[in-house]
Design an enzyme around this catalytic site. Structure first.
Site, PDB file in Angstrom:
ATOM      1  N   CYS A 176      -3.381   4.746  -4.325  1.00  0.00           N
ATOM      2  CA  CYS A 176      -2.432   3.991  -5.054  1.00  0.00           C
ATOM      3  C   CYS A 176      -1.732   5.147  -5.658  1.00  0.00           C
ATOM      4  O   CYS A 176      -2.143   5.996  -5.967  1.00  0.00           O
ATOM      5  CB  CYS A 176      -2.827   3.043  -6.176  1.00  0.00           C
ATOM      6  SG  CYS A 176      -1.550   2.208  -6.940  1.00  0.00           S
ATOM      7  N   THR A 210       4.313   3.653  -1.118  1.00  0.00           N
ATOM      8  CA  THR A 210       3.354   2.864  -1.688  1.00  0.00           C
ATOM      9  C   THR A 210       2.318   2.763  -0.683  1.00  0.00           C
ATOM     10  O   THR A 210       2.412   2.734   0.461  1.00  0.00           O
ATOM     11  CB  THR A 210       3.865   1.384  -2.078  1.00  0.00           C
ATOM     12  OG1 THR A 210       2.712   0.372  -2.290  1.00  0.00           O
ATOM     13  CG2 THR A 210       4.688   0.689  -1.023  1.00  0.00           C
TER      14      THR A 210
END
Length: 245
Positions: free
Chosen positions: A197, A83
């Site tokens: 992202c 992430t």
């Protein structure tokens, strides 16, 4: 080959991509039936998102540190945080786990610099686009100046990630919203684009460079390939070498 400890589930949609891309890379390089030794710690993302929303980043960091330590005890040789956003609290992972953290921003920045670009447009969660941890690392370590969307653009990009992409929902209307934001970044002087992202690649993927007229750097795929290469290249004698943080 080293064993990779994947901190995933943030969201699991992108963790699937990590697992696929890491193993595709190993198969492409090693051939045959080779695949990557991996240990996955997958969070319940609802709990992490609640901490993000409430601003309790310290508690989120403690959870990541504990999970990284669990990966070390399970036999991992390095930690891969699957992430972008949660790298904002990644500073304790190496100390907690006594393992190297393979930081997501560095292989992406190296690709950007190698392509001759200097002003990447950054798409990600609001936290990644607005907090200093990401842009500062790109600037201080790699000499890159990031360009982010305006307030309306940041809101649209963020909301689509959490309401749709993290739930596996890919809508054409949302893709068009993203491309309008990307056009604004290009007009503001961005010379390339970071998909900052790990879910954005689900929406802005194949054909993105042709569509937006900018080189596109997908952090998920770049990070996965870099970690697979690390696992294949490092011998047991090199296991103590720190990478990233």
């Amino acid at each position: 080959m080293k064993t990779l400890g994947l901190l995933g589930g943030m969201s699991w949609e992108s963790t699937v991509t990590y697992y696929q891309e890491i193993n595709r890379r190993v198969r492409a390089v090693r051939g045959g039936l080779h695949s990557a030794p991996c240990i996955v710690y997958s969070f319940d993302f609802a709990a992490i998102e609640a901490l993000q929303r409430s601003g309790d980043w310290d508690e989120a960091g403690h959870l990541l540190d504990a999970a990284a330590a669990a990966l070390q005890r399970a036999g991992a040789d390095a930690v891969v945080l699957c992430t972008n956003t949660m790298h904002s609290v990644a500073q304790g992972i190496e100390a907690a786990s006594r393992l190297p953290l393979l930081h997501i921003a560095d292989p992406t920045a190296e690709r950007i610099v190698g392509a001759g670009c200097r002003r990447p447009g950054l798409l990600g969660t609001r936290f990644t686009m607005e907090k200093a941890f990401y842009a500062a690392r790109l600037r201080d370590k790699h000499g890159l100046e990031t360009v982010v969307p305006d307030e309306a653009g940041r809101t649209a990009v963020h909301d689509i990630i959490y309401a749709e992409l993290c739930n596996g929902i890919v809508r054409e209307a949302s893709r068009e919203v993203y491309y309008r934001v990307i056009a604004d970044l290009k007009a503001a002087g961005a010379d390339c684009l970071i998909l900052g992202c790990t879910e954005i690649g689900l929406l802005v993927g194949e054909g993105a460079e042709e569509r937006c007229g900018l080189p596109v750097f997908d952090t998920t795929k770049i990070h996965a390939i870099a970690t697979a290469d690390w696992a294949m290249e490092h011998t047991a004698a090199e296991g103590e070498r720190k990478v990233g943080m």
